[in-house]
Design a protein around this motif. Structure first.
Motif, short mmCIF file in Angstrom:
data_model
loop_
_atom_site.label_atom_id
_atom_site.label_comp_id
_atom_site.label_asym_id
_atom_site.label_seq_id
_atom_site.Cartn_x
_atom_site.Cartn_y
_atom_site.Cartn_z
N CYS A 48 0.84 -1.19 0.00
CA CYS A 48 0.00 0.00 0.00
C CYS A 48 0.88 1.24 0.00
O CYS A 48 1.71 1.44 0.89
CB CYS A 48 -0.90 0.00 1.23
N GLY B 217 0.17 5.15 0.06
CA GLY B 217 -0.88 6.16 0.16
C GLY B 217 -2.24 5.49 0.16
O GLY B 217 -2.57 4.73 1.06
N ASN B 218 -3.01 5.73 -0.89
CA ASN B 218 -4.34 5.14 -0.97
C ASN B 218 -4.48 4.15 -2.13
O ASN B 218 -5.58 3.89 -2.60
CB ASN B 218 -5.40 6.24 -1.09
N MET B 219 -3.34 3.61 -2.60
CA MET B 219 -3.43 2.61 -3.67
C MET B 219 -2.51 1.43 -3.37
O MET B 219 -1.50 1.56 -2.69
CB MET B 219 -3.08 3.23 -5.01
N PHE B 220 -2.90 0.27 -3.84
CA PHE B 220 -2.12 -0.94 -3.67
C PHE B 220 -1.39 -1.26 -4.96
O PHE B 220 -1.94 -1.13 -6.05
CB PHE B 220 -3.03 -2.12 -3.30
#
Length: 81
Positions: free
Chosen positions: A8, A10-13
């Motif tokens: 992960c 930030g807000n993305m995988f």
């Protein structure tokens, strides 16, 4: 896949190779350890300045350093007999 890991950021995988992920985590941990140690050293100096400004005596034992994991293992061996 077994050779990939989801990471992960930030807000993305993102899917990365496990070896690359492990190396990134190791480097991050080393940087965090260095930063923590620097902050601890700075805190000691700042606390001593504060006590000096307040006219209080320097804290005794405040400049002690924690034992390493290897030192703790040796102490435990000695205590166990």
């Amino acid at each position: 896949p077994a050779e990939k890991a989801m990471v992960c950021f930030g807000n993305m995988f993102i899917e990365l190779p496990k070896g690359k992920t492990r190396e990134m985590l190791r480097q991050d941990q080393e940087e965090l350890d260095k930063e923590i140690n620097n902050l601890r050293k700075e805190l000691r100096v700042k606390v001593n300045r504060l006590y000096e400004a307040q006219g209080k005596p320097e804290l005794k034992g405040f400049n002690l350093n924690p034992m390493s994991a290897e030192e703790m293992k040796l102490i435990n061996r000695i205590l166990e007999g």
